[in-house]
Design a protein around this motif. Sequence first.
Motif, PDB file in Angstrom:
ATOM      1  N   TYR A   1       0.847  -1.176   0.000  1.00  0.00           N
ATOM      2  CA  TYR A   1       0.000   0.000   0.000  1.00  0.00           C
ATOM      3  C   TYR A   1       0.890   1.235   0.000  1.00  0.00           C
TER       4      TYR A   1
ATOM      5  N   LYS B   1       0.969   5.459   0.814  1.00  0.00           N
ATOM      6  CA  LYS B   1       0.250   6.458   1.589  1.00  0.00           C
ATOM      7  C   LYS B   1       0.903   7.829   1.450  1.00  0.00           C
TER       8      LYS B   1
ATOM      9  N   ALA C   1      -1.688  12.938   5.077  1.00  0.00           N
ATOM     10  CA  ALA C   1      -3.072  13.354   5.305  1.00  0.00           C
ATOM     11  C   ALA C   1      -4.082  12.591   4.450  1.00  0.00           C
ATOM     12  N   GLU C   2      -3.681  11.447   3.927  1.00  0.00           N
ATOM     13  CA  GLU C   2      -4.609  10.603   3.176  1.00  0.00           C
ATOM     14  C   GLU C   2      -4.543   9.180   3.723  1.00  0.00           C
ATOM     15  N   GLY C   3      -5.567   8.376   3.392  1.00  0.00           N
ATOM     16  CA  GLY C   3      -5.511   6.978   3.748  1.00  0.00           C
ATOM     17  C   GLY C   3      -4.635   6.201   2.783  1.00  0.00           C
ATOM     18  N   PRO C   4      -4.147   5.039   3.197  1.00  0.00           N
ATOM     19  CA  PRO C   4      -3.356   4.199   2.282  1.00  0.00           C
ATOM     20  C   PRO C   4      -4.194   3.761   1.089  1.00  0.00           C
TER      21      PRO C   4
ATOM     22  N   PHE D   1      -4.176   0.857  -2.203  1.00  0.00           N
ATOM     23  CA  PHE D   1      -3.585  -0.395  -2.680  1.00  0.00           C
ATOM     24  C   PHE D   1      -2.699  -0.147  -3.889  1.00  0.00           C
TER      25      PHE D   1
END
Lengths: 112, 115
Positions: free
Chosen positions: B36, B38, B41-44, B46
């Motif tokens: 993943y 990242k 300030a963001e989510g991981p 895929f």
Amino acid sequence: DAGITQSPRYKITETGRQVTLMCHQTWSHSYMFWYRQDLGHGLRLIYYSAAADITDKGEVPDGYVVSRSKTENFPLTLESATRSQTSVYFCASSEQGRETQYFGPGTRLLVL
Amino acid sequence: DQQVKQNSPSLSVQEGRISILNCDYTNSMFDYFLWYKKYPAEGPTFLISISSIKDKNEDGRFTVFLNKSAKHLSLHIVPSQPGDSAVYFCAADRYNSGGYQKVTFGTGTKLQVIP
């Protein structure tokens, strides 16, 4: 909005208070997850849910409670917040057990 | 007990060169591996995955290699671009006794691609 959302994005609270972090997904994914991200530890699983009304503990469940009455929602509650629960919390979902997870934008929680 | 380890917290690479991110695991029950990516300030998100029945999986500039005997996997990015600068998490998957997915993440490697 389509996708997976988390609220609030930022939260400051005090030790001993109850805090609930919300997670909502619009895909009707079966699986939902809560992680916390801390420096030096990466992403650690707190709780997960394989379907509505089915939840199970992850790696670091102590001090947290979850529920899943509806497929699309997976709230995480800190019953009595402690400073060690200061972290960034990510919610994720996946359609089935063996598929990639889709993460929300995260909630940054500060416990004073 | 960290079952998935990324021993390099950070890596700097020149633009256009190859980036190699490494990951080691200890649990032989893991049979599916993911990477993943990242941004701050963001989510991981895929990136790429590999099943234990394979030793290589390729997707554009990204290739993941799996060495089961060494319990080691690596992510190669060729050529590296400034937009690849992010934290990369390795993750390993196995079914637990209840038959549900249970993914374990590594600690992450911060990649900086220098223009």
